[in-house]
Each structure stands twice: as structure tokens, then as C-alpha cells.
Scaffold this active site. Structure first.
Site, PDB file in Angstrom:
ATOM      1  N   SER A   8      -6.864  -8.799  -4.195  1.00  0.00           N
ATOM      2  CA  SER A   8      -7.202  -7.947  -3.064  1.00  0.00           C
ATOM      3  C   SER A   8      -6.413  -6.762  -3.160  1.00  0.00           C
ATOM      4  O   SER A   8      -6.645  -5.759  -2.327  1.00  0.00           O
ATOM      5  CB  SER A   8      -7.465  -8.573  -2.011  1.00  0.00           C
ATOM      6  OG  SER A   8      -6.259  -9.159  -1.466  1.00  0.00           O
ATOM      7  N   ASN A   9      -5.157  -6.786  -3.603  1.00  0.00           N
ATOM      8  CA  ASN A   9      -4.045  -5.702  -3.430  1.00  0.00           C
ATOM      9  C   ASN A   9      -4.364  -4.644  -4.379  1.00  0.00           C
ATOM     10  O   ASN A   9      -3.949  -3.452  -4.097  1.00  0.00           O
ATOM     11  CB  ASN A   9      -2.662  -6.254  -3.770  1.00  0.00           C
ATOM     12  CG  ASN A   9      -2.260  -7.560  -2.950  1.00  0.00           C
ATOM     13  OD1 ASN A   9      -1.513  -8.177  -3.534  1.00  0.00           O
ATOM     14  ND2 ASN A   9      -2.495  -7.534  -1.802  1.00  0.00           N
ATOM     15  N   GLY A  56       0.677  -1.119   0.049  1.00  0.00           N
ATOM     16  CA  GLY A  56       0.023  -0.114  -0.101  1.00  0.00           C
ATOM     17  C   GLY A  56       0.710   1.061  -0.002  1.00  0.00           C
ATOM     18  O   GLY A  56       0.528   2.097  -0.826  1.00  0.00           O
ATOM     19  N   ARG A  85      -5.513  -0.648  -3.968  1.00  0.00           N
ATOM     20  CA  ARG A  85      -4.533   0.553  -3.446  1.00  0.00           C
ATOM     21  C   ARG A  85      -3.078   0.319  -3.966  1.00  0.00           C
ATOM     22  O   ARG A  85      -2.344   1.133  -3.874  1.00  0.00           O
ATOM     23  CB  ARG A  85      -4.551   0.462  -2.056  1.00  0.00           C
ATOM     24  CG  ARG A  85      -3.871  -0.864  -1.149  1.00  0.00           C
ATOM     25  CD  ARG A  85      -4.337  -1.140   0.195  1.00  0.00           C
ATOM     26  NE  ARG A  85      -4.008  -2.571   0.713  1.00  0.00           N
ATOM     27  CZ  ARG A  85      -4.465  -3.503   0.294  1.00  0.00           C
ATOM     28  NH1 ARG A  85      -5.572  -3.524  -0.648  1.00  0.00           N
ATOM     29  NH2 ARG A  85      -3.828  -4.535   0.951  1.00  0.00           N
ATOM     30  N   CYS A 134      -4.906  -3.671   8.462  1.00  0.00           N
ATOM     31  CA  CYS A 134      -5.845  -3.210   7.149  1.00  0.00           C
ATOM     32  C   CYS A 134      -6.493  -4.289   6.626  1.00  0.00           C
ATOM     33  O   CYS A 134      -7.355  -4.252   6.193  1.00  0.00           O
ATOM     34  CB  CYS A 134      -4.789  -2.604   6.145  1.00  0.00           C
ATOM     35  SG  CYS A 134      -4.393  -1.112   6.857  1.00  0.00           S
ATOM     36  N   ASP A 137       3.629  -3.427   7.470  1.00  0.00           N
ATOM     37  CA  ASP A 137       2.072  -3.318   8.167  1.00  0.00           C
ATOM     38  C   ASP A 137       2.083  -4.291   9.066  1.00  0.00           C
ATOM     39  O   ASP A 137       0.731  -4.591   9.646  1.00  0.00           O
ATOM     40  CB  ASP A 137       1.263  -3.802   6.891  1.00  0.00           C
ATOM     41  CG  ASP A 137       1.594  -5.373   6.659  1.00  0.00           C
ATOM     42  OD1 ASP A 137       2.611  -5.935   7.034  1.00  0.00           O
ATOM     43  OD2 ASP A 137       0.527  -5.928   5.767  1.00  0.00           O
ATOM     44  N   LYS A 148       5.742  -9.844  -6.230  1.00  0.00           N
ATOM     45  CA  LYS A 148       5.415  -8.338  -6.212  1.00  0.00           C
ATOM     46  C   LYS A 148       6.611  -7.696  -6.391  1.00  0.00           C
ATOM     47  O   LYS A 148       6.647  -6.331  -6.818  1.00  0.00           O
ATOM     48  CB  LYS A 148       5.006  -8.148  -4.584  1.00  0.00           C
ATOM     49  CG  LYS A 148       3.621  -8.125  -4.388  1.00  0.00           C
ATOM     50  CD  LYS A 148       3.278  -7.257  -3.011  1.00  0.00           C
ATOM     51  CE  LYS A 148       1.678  -7.753  -2.747  1.00  0.00           C
ATOM     52  NZ  LYS A 148       1.543  -7.093  -1.463  1.00  0.00           N
ATOM     53  N   CYS A 151      -3.998   2.091  29.067  1.00  0.00           N
ATOM     54  CA  CYS A 151      -2.963   2.296  28.204  1.00  0.00           C
ATOM     55  C   CYS A 151      -3.533   2.359  26.992  1.00  0.00           C
ATOM     56  O   CYS A 151      -4.771   2.464  26.615  1.00  0.00           O
ATOM     57  CB  CYS A 151      -1.729   1.704  28.684  1.00  0.00           C
ATOM     58  SG  CYS A 151      -2.180  -0.358  28.195  1.00  0.00           S
TER      59      CYS A 151
END
Ligand SMILES: [Zn+2]
Length: 392
Positions: free
Chosen positions: A78-79, A50, A82, A197, A139, A95, A350
Site C-alpha cells: 500500500s506504500n 510519502g 506514492r 493519511c 506523519d 524501507k 478551536c
């Protein structure tokens, strides 16, 4: 704070390069000198997903001479929502190779080096050593801390970005001139506490908003122009369409980049990102409340003392209404105990419930037997009670 250029200029630009980069060359702050520095620069992009997609494409177009790509994954359908460096015909391909082909199509003068491995302790130092600057497009937390620690140990700057749904963040971490990622986030949330994500989704174009900040900062550092995003955190809210800035100071007690580090070499990042101490687990047993319970207490004006044990940086990003900030360290040093009321129920929280469980153990052993903590922390609170607020 302005910093000197990170890279020496290349000897010359060819006639073709002068033509290609003319819109840069006529900007006084870039000029021939800045463009020659970009030509000589070696930038490593961790991930071609992304954030890596827009980052690599603009770094290539800008004329960064050498681009390294760390990526072991293959392109999935699905990549494509974006990860615009890949296309329909790349589905199923590596990739790294797909990204290289796109970079070459954008700018054939860029040299591309592929590192088709999962970044880990065995290869990170060797890979990073070959580059001037790192762009982090990872990520997951384990890799993020690995990138930070390797960059600090090697004295290299890196440009960090993160994205989730409509929210993005970016900063430049460079321990020699400012804070590192650990100064901002001293510890990782436990696995599964912060949705990725893949679980929570991300607005595709958010990658461009944050990726372009990362490339802008990379170019500024390489050429030595402008005010770098060192010591500042940019927080972008696409729904509200605003950018906020939070100052990030170097933590004098940072485990990595302070004067007395406790982390002096790479550690076990999978374990670091998953550990809750036994004392904390025992203290939290039967003393963990939900966000809904806390909301009910707050609504009913229950006599509680709500304490946020995170760091001031984090408190500034997002907080629970009515919470008093007393960072965890004050409990560990004992100075916080005198601030504890005797007549109110103490509720700790926290980010995700790890640090508050540790503080709970401290409080219980100091005699505050009915103190409780908020499971899931402020992240859980935002997700369930105030979903319009940012998560980080
Ligand atoms: Zn630090």
C-alpha cells in the site's frame, strides 16, 4: 530575508562530478560554489515514506554529499501508490535499505547513513547533531513536535511538510531566524481527532508537490540562495490548483523558542499529544455541541456569539463563517471576559476541541454557565459541513 549559506564549500568537484552536475553549474546562482556546498552538506530525512521518497531522490540527484535516513518500517504494497523510492521487488524489505539502494542508483557519489530506529527522546539529539539540516517527512504529531523541539534546542533549521487528501503544507522552521512549529501550532490535536493519511487517504502525487518544495528549500538554505520559506507557510490545494501563503510570526509567548521558554528540554511527546486537563473535561461535560447543531443554530439565526479561540495564523488558514477570533490567551489573561455579551449564548471553538474546552472552563468559572463548545472543532466542522475547505 536572504540568509548566508548553511554549509562551507567542499575543496573541489571531480571531473565526473562536474559532468554530472553541469546543468546546476551553469546556473549563475548555483555555480561551482553552490555545488561544492551541496557536496559538503549533510541532510537528514526523517522518514522514507510519502514525503521522504521524493525528497531523498531529488536531494541525491542534486548532489547532496551525505544523506541520513531515519526509518524503521518495512515496505508494504500500500506504500507504492506514492512512496516512489521503493518498488515492487522491495515489498517486505527494510524501507531504509530500499531507500539507500535507490539513492545509490540515482547517484553513487552520495554517502548514505541509515538510522533504522524509531526516532525518540533517547536518540534524536545524537542523530540530529550530525547533520546541517533536517527534512521532516513524519506523519504523526508526537514525532513532529519531537523533531521541532530537537531542532530548536540544537539550533538547526528544518524543512517541514504535511499532506492529506488533496491538501499540502510546507514551511521552514528555524528559531534563530523565524518561528518554530510550536509558534504556528502551539498544541497538538488529541489522538484520533485529525485523521492520518492511513485513515483519510492522500493523493499520491501530492507527495511530489510538497516534497519538491521541501527539497527546493533545503537546497536554497544549503547554498544560501533566494528567499527561504522562513516565516511563511505554503498551503497547496491540488483540487483548486493553487498555492497560498500565510505569514507566520514568531510567537512572543512560544513555549520553546521565545525569550521565556517553559519547555527547555525534550518532553513526553506521547502525553503532550494526548492531554486534556481535568477542569476542561469537566466543563465540556454536557456542554459540547456537534457541527450539525452549530450549523442548525447558524441557519436559524439563533442568537449566538461564536468565538474562535485559535491563533490568527490558524484562523487565516480556515475558519467557520461568522466566528469572531479571540485567542485562548486572552481568556487566560482575563482581557477577553469584557468582550463577552450577556444576552447571547456563547459558543466556543478551536481546532479540535481541546483549547475550546479549556476556555470553556475559564468562562464557566467566570459565571457564563450556559456557554458551550464545539466538539471536534473546526476540523470536525470542515469534515462534516464544508468538506471543500482545507484542514491542517
Ligand atoms: Zn516557537
Amino acid at each position: 530575508m536572504s540568509l548566508p549559506p548553511l554549509v562551507e564549500p567542499a575543496a573541489e568537484l571531480t571531473v565526473d562530478e562536474v559532468r554530472r552536475y553541469s546543468r546546476h553549474l551553469i546556473i549563475p546562482d548555483v555555480g561551482m560554489d553552490g555545488q561544492k556546498r551541496l557536496k559538503n552538506a549533510k541532510v537528514l530525512c526523517v522518514g522514507a515514506g510519502g514525503l521522504g521518497s521524493p525528497a531523498l531522490m531529488y536531494l541525491a540527484a542534486a548532489g547532496v554529499g551525505t544523506l541520513g535516513i531515519v526509518e524503521f518500517d518495512t515496505v508494504d504494497e500500500s506504500n507504492l501508490q506514492r512512496q516512489i523510492i521503493h518498488g515492487q521487488s522491495d515489498i517486505g524489505r527494510s524501507k531504509a535499505e530500499s531507500a539507500r539502494d535507490s539513492v545509490k542508483e540515482i547517484n553513487p557519489y552520495v554517502e548514505v547513513i541509515l538510522h533504522e530506529d524509531r526516532l525518540d527522546n533517547s536518540n534524536v539529539m545524537e542523530i540530529f547533531a550530525g547533520y546541517d539540516l533536517i527534512v521532516d517527512g513524519t506523519d504523526n504529531f508526537a514525532t513532529r513536535y519531537l523533531v521541532n523541539d530537537a531542532a530548536v534546542l540544537l539550533g538547526k533549521p528544518y524543512v517541514w511538510g504535511s499532506i492529506y487528501r488533496f491538501d499540502g503544507q510546507a514551511s521552514v522552521f528555524w528559531a534563530e531566524h523565524g518561528p518554530c512549529y510550536r509558534c504556528l501550532y502551539p498544541e497538538a490535536p488529541p489522538p484520533g481527532m485529525v485523521p492520518s493519511c492511513a485513515e483519510g487517504g492522500v493523493l499520491g502525487v501530492l507527495c511530489a508537490s510538497i516534497g519538491s518544495i521541501q527539497v527546493t528549500e533545503a537546497i536554497k538554505l544549503l547554498a544560501g540562495v533566494g528567499e527561504p520559506l522562513v516565516g511563511r507557510l505554503m498551503i497547496y490545494d491540488a483540487l483548486e490548483m493553487n498555492y497560498r501563503q500565510v505569514k507566520v510570526r514568531k510567537d512572543p509567548n512560544c513555549a520553546l523558542c521565545s525569550d521565556h521558554p517553559t519547555v527547555t528540554e525534550l518532553i513526553d511527546y506521547e502525553a503532550f499529544c494526548g492531554v486534556v486537563s481535568e477542569e476542561a473535561q469537566a466543563a465540556a461535560q454536557g456542554a459540547t455541541i456537534t457541527s450539525k447543531q452549530l450549523k442548525a443554530w447558524l441557519d436559524e439565526d439563533e442568537d449566538i456569539f461564536l468565538i474562535d479561540v485559535r491563533e490568527p495564523n490558524e484562523y487565516e488558514i480556515v475558519s467557520i463563517p461568522g466566528a469572531t477570533l479571540i485567542p485562548k490567551n486572552e481568556f487566560l489573561m482575563g482581557t477577553a471576559l469584557e468582550k463577552m455579551p450577556q444576552d447571547k449564548k456563547i459558543v466556543l471553538h478551536c481546532k479540535t476541541g481541546v483549547r475550546s474546552a479549556e476556555v470553556l472552563a475559564v468562562l464557566k468559572s467566570a459565571g457564563f454557565a450556559d456557554a458551550v463548545h464545539l466538539g471536534g472543532g473546526v476540523i470536525g466542522w470542515v469534515n462534516q459541513i464544508e468538506p471543500h475547505k482545507p484542514v491542517y
